[in-house]
Structure formats: structure tokens, C-alpha cells
Scaffold this motif. Structure first.
Motif, PDB file in Angstrom:
ATOM      1  N   PRO A 134      -4.821  -3.261   9.749  1.00  0.00           N
ATOM      2  CA  PRO A 134      -5.353  -4.244   8.808  1.00  0.00           C
ATOM      3  C   PRO A 134      -5.972  -3.590   7.571  1.00  0.00           C
ATOM      4  N   LEU A 159      -3.934  -6.577   4.276  1.00  0.00           N
ATOM      5  CA  LEU A 159      -3.368  -7.915   4.392  1.00  0.00           C
ATOM      6  C   LEU A 159      -3.342  -8.675   3.055  1.00  0.00           C
ATOM      7  N   GLN A 180       2.502  -4.427   5.481  1.00  0.00           N
ATOM      8  CA  GLN A 180       1.269  -3.738   5.870  1.00  0.00           C
ATOM      9  C   GLN A 180       1.593  -2.312   6.316  1.00  0.00           C
TER      10      GLN A 180
END
Length: 144
Positions: A14, A27, A61
């Protein structure tokens, strides 16, 4: 036509840290890449459904994380990873020239949004190099 399953396996990171410890949230950057990508390729929703959007975020990502690692400390070779992803996508009948365009969009977005430790320019350059490398495979006989 069979739609893809949602992303499985390991979740993409993330966030990434710069060498000085600053956090880069991946993100939101991936969302902008996917928004721009889908503006250009509106037909993808019909073909891939919501799973396609999930894969777009997932793959971007990872691409961002690999690009940051490549620039930050060289622990990942983004071009190697992008060529691997191109092979995977080709084996699933995904038009690899669209991965090239995705990498170009990612380069533009990353260059404008990643400001921590001035990584944005380096990440943009590496994503552009990956787009060039993947594009080159499209012209090689028996390639992706």
C-alpha cells in the motif's frame, strides 16, 4: 468471453518508504493511473468488468513499488519485472500494447505526484524505460 477472477495471491504494497523514511502512498497514485488509462480504453470495462479495475490497481501498485525500489536502492529491476508482467498478460490474451500505454501514463502521473526525496523524476524515467522495453518485445519475432 470469460472475465478474469479478482486479484489473488500477495497483495501489492500500500505504501513505500524513501531512503529518508518518507512514506509514499501507492493506492492514490494507482487510482489516478487507472482513471487516465480507462479514459483512453473505455472498452475495458465491458470486456473485463470490475475485476479489470481491481487488476489495474493491483498491477499499478506493484509497478510503482518496483519503480521506487529500482530508483531508491536497486533491489528490484523494474524493466525485468515489467517484461515478466508483459509475458503473464500476453499468456492471458491481454493486449500488451496497452501495458505499454499504462506504463507511459504511470510515468507521467508518478513524475507529477511523487515528490518525497525528489524520487518522482527517477521513477518516471524508469517507468518510461520499462514502456520502451515492453514495446520492443512487440516488434521481435515470436515475442510477447
Amino acid at each position: 468471453m470469460t472475465r478474469p477472477m479478482p486479484p489473488s495471491g500477495a497483495n501489492p504494497p500500500p505504501e513505500m518508504r524513501t531512503s529518508s523514511g518518507a512514506v509514499i502512498e501507492l493506492l492514490p497514485i494507482a487510482h489516478e493511473i487507472c482513471r487516465r488509462y480507462h479514459d483512453e480504453f473505455a472498452d475495458e470495462y465491458e470486456r473485463y468488468g470490475p475485476e479489470g479495475q481491481a487488476w489495474c490497481l493491483h498491477d499499478n501498485q506493484y509497478l510503482l513499488a518496483w519503480a521506487i525500489q529500482d530508483v531508491r536502492d536497486g533491489t528490484v529491476d523494474l524493466i525485468e519485472q515489467a517484461l515478466w508482467l508483459a509475458d503473464v498478460l500476453a499468456s492471458r490474451d491481454f493486449p500488451v500494447e496497452r501495458l505499454v500505454r499504462d506504463l507511459e501514463i504511470a510515468a507521467d502521473v508518478a513524475g507529477k505526484t511523487i515528490v518525497a526525496d525528489h524520487l518522482g523524476r527517477g521513477v518516471s524515467v524508469r517507468l518510461t524505460a520499462a514502456a520502451i522495453a515492453v514495446r520492443a518485445t512487440l516488434t521481435e519475432p515470436g515475442s510477447t
